[in-house]
Design an enzyme around this catalytic site. Structure first.
Site, PDB file in Angstrom:
ATOM      1  N   LYS A 320     -16.388  22.921  11.556  1.00  0.00           N
ATOM      2  CA  LYS A 320     -15.549  22.248  13.154  1.00  0.00           C
ATOM      3  C   LYS A 320     -15.850  23.696  14.817  1.00  0.00           C
ATOM      4  O   LYS A 320     -15.613  24.920  13.585  1.00  0.00           O
ATOM      5  CB  LYS A 320     -14.131  23.239  12.238  1.00  0.00           C
ATOM      6  CG  LYS A 320     -13.553  22.751  11.242  1.00  0.00           C
ATOM      7  CD  LYS A 320     -12.195  21.601  12.241  1.00  0.00           C
ATOM      8  CE  LYS A 320     -11.206  20.415  11.590  1.00  0.00           C
ATOM      9  NZ  LYS A 320     -10.368  20.738  11.066  1.00  0.00           N
ATOM     10  N   CYS A 415       0.010  24.575  55.343  1.00  0.00           N
ATOM     11  CA  CYS A 415       0.171  24.977  56.149  1.00  0.00           C
ATOM     12  C   CYS A 415       1.261  25.395  56.813  1.00  0.00           C
ATOM     13  O   CYS A 415       2.094  24.976  57.954  1.00  0.00           O
ATOM     14  CB  CYS A 415       0.545  23.086  56.586  1.00  0.00           C
ATOM     15  SG  CYS A 415       2.161  22.281  56.196  1.00  0.00           S
ATOM     16  N   CYS A 430       5.276  19.369  49.902  1.00  0.00           N
ATOM     17  CA  CYS A 430       5.538  19.654  51.315  1.00  0.00           C
ATOM     18  C   CYS A 430       5.626  18.495  52.438  1.00  0.00           C
ATOM     19  O   CYS A 430       4.664  17.070  51.628  1.00  0.00           O
ATOM     20  CB  CYS A 430       3.272  19.668  51.545  1.00  0.00           C
ATOM     21  SG  CYS A 430       3.470  19.728  53.660  1.00  0.00           S
ATOM     22  N   CYS A 435      -0.366  17.389  56.840  1.00  0.00           N
ATOM     23  CA  CYS A 435      -0.468  19.299  55.900  1.00  0.00           C
ATOM     24  C   CYS A 435      -2.456  18.590  55.633  1.00  0.00           C
ATOM     25  O   CYS A 435      -2.982  18.090  55.025  1.00  0.00           O
ATOM     26  CB  CYS A 435       0.146  19.156  54.885  1.00  0.00           C
ATOM     27  SG  CYS A 435      -0.659  20.388  53.922  1.00  0.00           S
TER      28      CYS A 435
HETATM   29  P1  AMP Z   1      -9.563  17.172   8.648  1.00  0.00           P
HETATM   30  O1  AMP Z   1      -8.072  15.795   8.867  1.00  0.00           O
HETATM   31  O2  AMP Z   1      -9.755  18.835   9.655  1.00  0.00           O
HETATM   32  O3  AMP Z   1      -9.357  17.354   7.235  1.00  0.00           O
HETATM   33  O4  AMP Z   1     -10.392  15.954   8.706  1.00  0.00           O
HETATM   34  C1  AMP Z   1     -11.200  14.800   7.727  1.00  0.00           C
HETATM   35  C2  AMP Z   1     -11.082  13.925   8.118  1.00  0.00           C
HETATM   36  O5  AMP Z   1     -11.668  13.958   9.319  1.00  0.00           O
HETATM   37  C3  AMP Z   1     -11.025  12.568   8.056  1.00  0.00           C
HETATM   38  O6  AMP Z   1      -9.406  12.577   7.005  1.00  0.00           O
HETATM   39  C4  AMP Z   1     -11.074  11.750   8.770  1.00  0.00           C
HETATM   40  O7  AMP Z   1     -10.010  11.230   9.409  1.00  0.00           O
HETATM   41  C5  AMP Z   1     -12.075  12.598  10.129  1.00  0.00           C
HETATM   42  N1  AMP Z   1     -13.166  12.042  10.609  1.00  0.00           N
HETATM   43  C6  AMP Z   1     -13.345  11.972  11.620  1.00  0.00           C
HETATM   44  N2  AMP Z   1     -14.818  11.733  11.899  1.00  0.00           N
HETATM   45  C7  AMP Z   1     -15.435  11.767  10.803  1.00  0.00           C
HETATM   46  C8  AMP Z   1     -16.788  11.138  10.060  1.00  0.00           C
HETATM   47  N3  AMP Z   1     -17.241  11.256  10.509  1.00  0.00           N
HETATM   48  N4  AMP Z   1     -16.372  10.781   8.880  1.00  0.00           N
HETATM   49  C9  AMP Z   1     -15.773  11.027   7.849  1.00  0.00           C
HETATM   50  N5  AMP Z   1     -14.075  11.546   8.181  1.00  0.00           N
HETATM   51  C10 AMP Z   1     -13.983  12.361   9.194  1.00  0.00           C
HETATM   52 ZN    ZN Z   2       2.397  21.500  53.877  1.00  0.00          ZN
END
Ligand code: AMP
Ligand code: ZN
Length: 671
Positions: A320, A415, A430, A435
């Site tokens: 992340k 203005c 306005c 303006c």
């Molecule tokens: P989280 O919701 O943060 O637990 O992340 C897991 C979720 O990411 C999975 O359940 C998918 O829905 C999503 N996801 C998004 N992109 C991908 C990807 N490229 N491969 C697998 N899961 C993904």
């Molecule tokens: Zn104005």
């Protein structure tokens, strides 16, 4: 018989063609034909299917939006659980993941696939015999909701997969695709703009908007919401369909699913880290939002060996990107005037790093939002940057010691003109037509086809004219001279002369057009016409009181207040004078006067008349010296009642106003 067989052939051919064009447009973003040509194909198919209802099949491109709104979504058990992913928030945690995988696998180096982590709603698509049979949300991972009818409306989801492509990929017709339903930033912003205009609720981010769109009960609404589906897993018999995950991604593409183009085969964890760093700086530019990178072991046999914990696979992890939320102090609240004259409050923040970017401003949208947040200057707030550079304020986390209440200014910061707020609107505006903040927008509206119809006065020229300060208000247009105009970038003498001719010709426009062209809030083309029928010059309209204005058909108190506000602004009065001096001074064509037998009498119409429209009836009243009003009051003399009258009928009875039938009305006129 022969005819039906011919139709069947043509239908199948059309479907084939339409599917191909849907793929080109919605998956590849590379349309080969115009929207109009595409619509023609679809309309032809619809017509043929209407003639041959027996030939309609659920996989036909005409059948994407079908089915009525429902009470709820049935629950469905997943064939194989849809698990979550473990998270990593740092390089260290990614390396730790790699170490664990190598240890369990007993290998030196592992091949990974790194992909975007799409920030949407995960969905499982189940295909049977190559046809989309079911679409299910993740739900609690074991059971989800059947949202098939809604998912069918997403154009990048194939309703059927080409048999040849399946064969080539070595797949049978039964398989499962997992992926994410998303909304692009653009579609999200368009949706929120529309919601704002309709007074509906605003969505916090594209993910919420996409999830909301999938879970509305009426598939027709989902269809309007421009959703995308990005595929990232391909399963057959509940297992990875190929030896390697990279092969699944390639197969998805060959089956015409929209799969990310941006995944990468990584020889080891160092490659993965490079990928994460590269996309951290580039993700802002993607048309959709990603909140991280998903790292997956490429080899399916190794995936199977590593297996799952109760929560997530051991062979994948979601990296992340750094938290895009931060707290900071609101040092001040400024006001910006937008292109339409609406005032937007902006928080001036103590600069802070959010997700790798320094932010010092955040829009607060409008006064209602400030009230909702309970925000005052000096407070500490939680802000979030969700992809876009301008973050938003989520909530007040600590009240400032000496907090100061913010108030909308009474005068325009650009203005100095008066600020107006319509009763049931959130925005403060306005009202000065000249303006500087809304100059460009106002000029474009003034020149528009339904307004003064000045051909050739488009966006580019308006930009030049305003930036070079050649035009500050509508009246300046009429003082433009050939030479400086021809000297403008990409203009030339000939087009300059044409434009001047157009501007000159616009002086002959009707009063109705001019009223509309002024850009008074709530005054559309039709109201412009109705006003021009009541007042014979702009000056007369400008002098009208709100009471006189509500006497005009279809003009209610809100519109009357807006007109009065506009003309009470000195800058606008000056503008009218200048227009008149420039020779823009249309007078209304005088109405043919037949008699004065209704002089001093005021009429209100309600319900549908049998012999004429209400407009025509109103015209008759005026030809005989009477007046027509949109609402019933004690001053109303007659209420003429047609079929299915509205509340005006009740009001008339309540106030004891004389009620006429259409026949009685005709008798009164002697017709
Ligand atoms: P989280 O919701 O943060 O637990 O992340 C897991 C979720 O990411 C999975 O359940 C998918 O829905 C999503 N996801 C998004 N992109 C991908 C990807 N490229 N491969 C697998 N899961 C993904
Ligand atoms: Zn104005």
């Amino acid at each position: 018989m022969a005819k039906a067989a011919g139709a069947k052939q043509e239908i199948e051919k059309l479907r084939e063609e339409i599917r191909q064009h849907e793929y080109l447009y919605y998956v590849l973003d590379e349309p080969e034909i115009s929207d109009a040509a595409f619509d023609r194909l679809v309309n032809r198919l619809k017509a043929l299917e209407a003639e041959n209802p027996k030939l309609v099949t659920p996989d036909s491109p005409t059948q994407r939006v079908g089915g009525a709104p429902r009470e709820g979504f049935p629950s469905v058990r997943h064939a194989r659980p849809m698990l979550s992913l473990d998270n990593a928030y740092s390089e260290e945690e990614l390396r730790e993941f790699d170490r664990r995988v190598r240890e369990l696998a007993g290998r030196e180096k592992i091949e990974y696939i790194a992909e975007h982590k799409f920030d949407g709603l995960s969905i499982s698509l189940q295909y049977e015999n190559g046809m989309l049979a079911r679409a299910v949300t993740r739900g609690d991972g074991t059971t989800g909701e059947d949202v098939t009818l809604n998912i069918r409306t997403i154009r990048s989801v194939p309703l059927r997969v080409d048999a040849g492509a399946l064969k080539k990929a070595g797949l049978r017709g039964d398989f499962e695709v997992r992926g994410e339903v998303m909304m692009t930033r653009e579609a999200f912003e368009a949706l929120n703009r529309a919601q704002e205009q309709a007074g509906g609720k605003l969505f916090a981010n594209p993910r919420n908007a996409a999830a909301g769109a999938v879970r509305v009960l009426d598939p027709a609404i989902t269809a309007e919401r421009r959703l995308e589906f990005f595929a990232y897993y391909l399963l057959a018999d509940g297992k990875a369909a190929f030896e390697k995950h990279s092969e699944s991604l390639q197969a998805l593409k060959s089956l015409h699913f929209r799969a990310s183009e941006d995944w990468k085969l990584c020889a080891g964890i160092d490659d993965v880290l490079d990928y994460c760093a590269k996309w951290d700086s580039k993700r802002e530019k993607l048309p959709y939002e990603i909140d991280g990178v998903v790292v997956k072991v490429n080899r399916s046999s190794l995936q199977a060996e590593l297996g799952f914990t109760a929560r997530a696979p051991r062979w994948a992890i979601a990296y992340k990107y750094p938290a895009a939320q931060e707290t900071t102090v609101v040092n001040d609240i400024l006001v910006q005037v937008g292109r339409t004259g609406a005032l937007t409050p902006v928080a001036v923040l103590e600069p802070v790093q959010v997700g790798g970017v320094t932010v010092s401003r955040s829009t607060l949208h409008n006064m209602d939002e400030i009230d909702r947040l309970g925000l005052r200057i000096g407070d500490t707030v939680l802000i979030e940057r969700a992809g876009e550079v301008i973050p938003k304020v989520l909530k007040v986390v600590k009240e400032g010691k000496s907090r100061k209440t913010f108030r909308m200014p009474e005068d325009c910061p650009e203005c100095g003109s008066r600020i107006h707020k319509a009763e049931d609107e959130v925005a403060y505006r306005c009202v000065n037509a000249s303006c500087p903040a809304k100059r460009k927008e106002s000029l474009l509206h003034f020149a528009g086809r339904h307004a003064m119809n000045i051909d050739g006065l488009g966006e580019k020229i308006v930009n030049h004219l305003v930036e070079q300060k050649m035009v500050e208000d509508f009246a300046d247009l009429y003082a433009l001279r050939l030479e400086p105009l021809a000297a403008l970038e990409r203009m030339g003498e000939k087009s300059a002369q044409n434009l001047l001719n157009e501007i000159e010709a616009s002086k002959k426009n009707s009063l109705a057009r001019l009223i509309f062209a002024l850009g008074i809030r709530f005054i559309g083309e039709r109201t412009g016409q109705l006003l021009a029928e009541q007042f014979s010059t702009l000056e007369e309209l400008a002098a009208a009181s709100e009471e006189q204005l509500v006497e005009v058909p279809e003009v209610g108190p809100k519109v009357a207040a807006s007109i009065a506000e506009f003309f009470s602004e000195p800058a606008n009065r000056e503008l009218i004078k200048r227009l008149r001096k420039a020779g823009v001074h249309p007078t209304a064509e005088k109405r043919e006067v037949k008699s004065q037998k209704l002089a001093g009498k005021s009429f209100v119409f309600t319900g549908a008349l049998a012999h004429r429209s209400r407009e025509e009836a109103g015209e008759l009243v005026q030809q005989h010296g009477g007046k027509v009003s949109g609402s019933v009051s004690k001053k109303t003399d007659y209420v003429v009642v047609g079929a299915d009258p509205g509340s005006k009928h009740d009001k008339a009875r309540e106030l004891g106003v004389t009620i006429l039938s259409e026949a009685e009305f005709e008798k009164l006129l002697g017709i």
